[in-house]
Design a protein around this motif. Structure first.
Motif, short mmCIF file in Angstrom:
data_model
loop_
_atom_site.label_atom_id
_atom_site.label_comp_id
_atom_site.label_asym_id
_atom_site.label_seq_id
_atom_site.Cartn_x
_atom_site.Cartn_y
_atom_site.Cartn_z
N LEU A 1 43.03 40.94 45.56
CA LEU A 1 42.70 40.67 46.56
C LEU A 1 41.25 40.80 47.26
O LEU A 1 41.27 39.63 47.34
CB LEU A 1 43.95 40.60 47.38
N GLY A 2 40.68 41.62 47.15
CA GLY A 2 39.53 42.24 48.02
C GLY A 2 38.67 41.39 47.19
O GLY A 2 37.86 40.68 47.78
N ALA A 3 38.48 41.58 45.91
CA ALA A 3 37.19 40.91 45.17
C ALA A 3 38.25 39.97 44.82
O ALA A 3 36.82 38.92 44.91
CB ALA A 3 38.54 41.92 43.68
N ILE A 4 38.61 38.66 44.91
CA ILE A 4 38.61 37.64 45.18
C ILE A 4 38.24 36.86 45.64
O ILE A 4 37.35 35.62 45.23
CB ILE A 4 40.14 37.27 44.00
N VAL A 5 38.68 37.39 46.79
CA VAL A 5 38.33 37.03 48.32
C VAL A 5 36.95 36.72 48.12
O VAL A 5 36.55 35.73 48.62
CB VAL A 5 39.18 37.80 49.62
N ALA A 6 36.46 37.92 48.29
CA ALA A 6 34.75 38.22 47.86
C ALA A 6 34.22 37.28 46.70
O ALA A 6 33.53 36.98 47.60
CB ALA A 6 34.74 39.93 47.73
N ALA A 7 35.50 37.42 45.85
CA ALA A 7 33.87 36.72 45.16
C ALA A 7 33.86 34.89 45.24
O ALA A 7 33.25 34.10 44.79
CB ALA A 7 34.84 36.64 43.47
N GLY A 8 34.99 34.13 45.69
CA GLY A 8 35.40 33.22 46.33
C GLY A 8 34.22 33.10 47.67
O GLY A 8 34.27 31.94 47.28
N LEU A 9 34.19 33.96 48.47
CA LEU A 9 33.50 33.93 49.61
C LEU A 9 31.96 33.96 49.54
O LEU A 9 31.05 33.25 50.22
CB LEU A 9 33.65 34.81 50.59
N LEU A 10 31.77 34.32 48.28
CA LEU A 10 30.32 34.54 47.77
C LEU A 10 30.18 33.43 46.76
O LEU A 10 28.78 33.84 45.64
CB LEU A 10 29.91 35.50 47.27
N ALA A 11 30.68 32.95 46.52
CA ALA A 11 30.71 31.81 45.31
C ALA A 11 29.34 31.09 45.52
O ALA A 11 28.87 30.30 43.95
CB ALA A 11 31.82 30.61 45.90
N ASP A 12 28.73 30.69 46.40
CA ASP A 12 27.23 30.12 46.28
C ASP A 12 26.22 31.15 45.63
O ASP A 12 25.30 30.28 45.13
CB ASP A 12 27.02 29.67 47.87
N LEU A 13 26.44 32.65 45.40
CA LEU A 13 25.63 33.29 45.32
C LEU A 13 26.04 33.92 43.52
O LEU A 13 25.58 33.66 42.99
CB LEU A 13 25.93 34.10 46.03
N ILE A 14 27.61 33.48 43.70
CA ILE A 14 27.87 34.02 42.52
C ILE A 14 27.69 33.29 41.34
O ILE A 14 27.45 33.88 40.20
CB ILE A 14 29.05 35.10 42.45
N ALA A 15 28.31 32.07 41.43
CA ALA A 15 28.38 30.69 40.92
C ALA A 15 27.04 30.06 40.13
O ALA A 15 26.36 29.92 40.72
CB ALA A 15 28.86 29.80 41.38
N PRO A 16 27.39 30.25 38.87
CA PRO A 16 25.78 30.23 37.89
C PRO A 16 24.97 28.81 38.20
O PRO A 16 24.54 28.30 38.69
CB PRO A 16 26.30 29.82 36.92
N TRP A 17 25.96 27.49 38.37
CA TRP A 17 25.79 26.24 38.61
C TRP A 17 26.56 25.94 40.09
O TRP A 17 27.50 26.05 40.43
CB TRP A 17 26.05 25.22 37.81
#
Lengths: 292, 276
Positions: free
Chosen positions: B17-33
């Motif tokens: 859950l922590g990993a998915i929440v972190a991925a969502g919160l950092l979407a601007d940084l992680i998302a390629p586009w």
């Protein structure tokens, strides 16, 4: 008798309160004064004037309530603008598929849920418990709409029957969990322990002592499960293409056909209240029987 | 879920859950586009190094949309849960505390709300509001509705909690010492409701996530181009022909996988919370 009257009074209050609230919401909802047909460039001036006139007649709130209420009393449930048919006719034609889907779903869920709970209580097998826990957990995590898609994938067909099975899969884990907990609780009651110590057979203990303890709550759950089955009908019928009330509600919502949508909600609410009333009466009857 | 296995399961759930929440919160940084950027020359493309989950009908990167959708759905389910819990605390708390006529009105109101088919009511109220709204407004409408329509059940639990607390010896002692009502409510009753309210909050989150997914699939949730889990699942619904012929591409099921993982983790963790 007093319970029946109380239940009927509750339904009447619901119909009046929800009817008035819905009429208020519908009257003040954004876009009430505008008919999409008024923007149709092909319409003549006469036709536009008639549309404006029809809208103005609904402008006065008191008149609007009176018109709606008198219509209901006459059995006129209104006219669906999006479907171009009287709401009463639409409801009549859509009730059967929903009743079939909800009936199939309820039958499936109760049969499977009770069967699994009985196996869980009688067998007390760790592997069975772990397996049902995982399967139950999975079913509880799946949104109703995705459940419909999964069923489409596995059964490869659409209609009221697959919609019913999908509704059953949504309800089954809840019934199983509740029934298993009730039966397990029943077995810890002191008089059941005494019956076991006296050497009564498992079947006699269950039918004579555990089931009567759990029955009132299971009957109450029956009333609640009708509500859950009817609510699940919307995504199921939409995705599995079953032409029932759920699909009608979805089509009415997309077309913002409020008179139809409100009537659908009201009919569903009355059905749920009737189911709850019947389950309350049964519970009342059962507790009187047990006390006498 | 007790003992070593339960502890491991809870830790695993918290990590996922922590990993998915972190991925969502950092979407601007992680998302390629950017989630709304369209690559018209790559519509419906399969997964590649450029587009990890392929592209949709409009040539938008599915992976980026999934990350941003995760952020929107999760954050707003939390907001809706806060709203529902607060409404339940206020309505149930006041009914339990003041009793009498107010209690009867609230009890009848909750009875009425609980006897209505939730999804039908949600659909009706949503349809009464404009459907053609700005994406941000659709987000606010969706979750405000979810939060405001699901107060009845928790309010009843809170009301019972308040009634039980009021009958306890320490509240009687506080009353006999002449403490003012708001003071009793704030310092003596409310702290005892915190566990009930916390449990309700945790239980509500997966319910709202599932409700948003259902609404989104019905086309009544968050509007395009903003992504949400419901909106992403809608793409699957449009593939029903491919599903029937068993030719649905597996990468289209990624939103289902993430949704199942999140709701599953929440259920495992909330069971622990409710039990405690």
């Amino acid at each position: 008798m007093s319970n029946v009257l109380r239940g009927l009074r509750r339904i009447l209050v619901l119909v009046v309160v929800v009817g008035l609230l819905s009429a208020t919401f519908a009257r003040f909802a954004p876009g009430f004064d505008v008919d999409q047909d008024q923007l149709d460039a092909r319409r003549s001036e006469d036709s536009l004037a008639r549309l404006r006139e029809a809208r103005l007649s609904d402008g006065n709130v008191v008149q609007f309530y009176a018109k709606t209420l008198v219509g209901y009393l006459r059995g006129d449930l209104g006219f669906s603008r999006s479907m171009g048919q009287p709401v009463g006719d639409l409801l009549k034609s859509r009730l059967v598929p929903t009743a079939m889907a909800a009936g199939t779903g309820l039958a499936f869920a109760w049969l499977a849920g009770l069967l699994l709970s009985l196996i869980a209580v009688f067998r007390q097998n760790r592997f069975f418990d772990s397996g049902t826990a995982v399967f139950n957990g999975f079913l509880l995590c799946v949104p109703a709409s995705v459940m419909a898609l999964l069923l489409l994938l596995f059964l490869g067909s659409q209609g009221a029957f697959p919609a019913g099975i999908a509704i059953g899969l949504v309800l089954c884990p809840r019934i199983f969990q509740y029934a298993r907990n009730l039966f397990q609780q029943g077995y810890t009651a002191t008089h059941v322990l005494a019956a076991r110590a006296k050497g009564l057979t498992g079947q006699r203990i269950f039918l004579g002592h555990v089931l009567p303890l759990a029955a009132p709550q299971l009957i109450s759950l029956g009333g609640v499960s009708v509500s859950q089955a009817l609510s699940a009908a919307i995504p199921m019928e939409m995705i599995l293409n079953s032409p029932g009330i759920g699909q009608l509600a979805w089509q009415a919502a997309l077309a913002r056909d409020l008179s139809l949508l409100i009537m659908v909600t009201l009919v569903m609410s009355v059905a749920i209240l009737l189911a709850n009333m019947v389950s309350d009466l049964l519970v009342h009857h059962l507790s009187r029987e047990q006390h006498s | 879920m007790t003992g070593g296995f339960g502890r491991i399961l809870r830790m695993l759930s918290a990590t996922v859950l922590g990993a998915i929440v972190a991925a969502g919160l950092l979407a601007d940084l992680i998302a390629p586009w950017p989630y709304e950027r369209q690559f018209r020359e790559f519509t419906n493309a399969p997964p590649s190094s450029q587009f990890p989950l392929g592209t949709d009908d409009l040539g938008r990167d599915r992976f980026s949309r999934l990350l941003h959708g995760t952020r929107i759905s999760l954050l707003l389910a939390v907001v809706a849960a806060v709203l529902a819990t607060a409404a339940a605390a206020i309505i149930g708390g006041l009914a339990g505390y003041y009793g009498g006529r107010w209690d009867r009105v609230v009890t009848d109101g909750t009875d009425l709300m609980l006897s209505l088919p939730w999804l039908f009511v949600l659909l009706t109220v949503r349809a009464m509001l404009p459907l053609d709204v700005a994406p941000a407004a659709s987000v606010a409408i969706t979750f405000a509705l979810l939060g405001l329509l699901d107060w009845a059940g928790p309010a009843r639990i809170v009301r019972t909690g308040v009634r039980e607390t009021l009958d306890s010896a320490f509240v009687l002692a506080a009353r006999s010492r002449g403490l003012a009502r708001p003071r009793i409510l704030l310092y003596h009753v409310l702290p005892h409701l915190v566990p009930v309210l916390t449990a309700q909050f945790w239980i509500s989150i997966p319910i709202f996530i599932l409700a948003e997914a259902n609404l989104g699939m019905l086309g009544l949730g968050v509007t395009e181009p903003l992504p949400s889990w419901g909106g992403l699942l809608r793409e699957l619904e449009s593939q029903s022909t491919a599903i029937l012929s068993l030719s649905v591409p597996l990468w289209l099921l990624a939103p289902v996988g993430v949704l199942l993982a999140v709701v599953g983790c929440f259920q495992i963790l909330s069971t622990t919370e409710v039990t405690s």
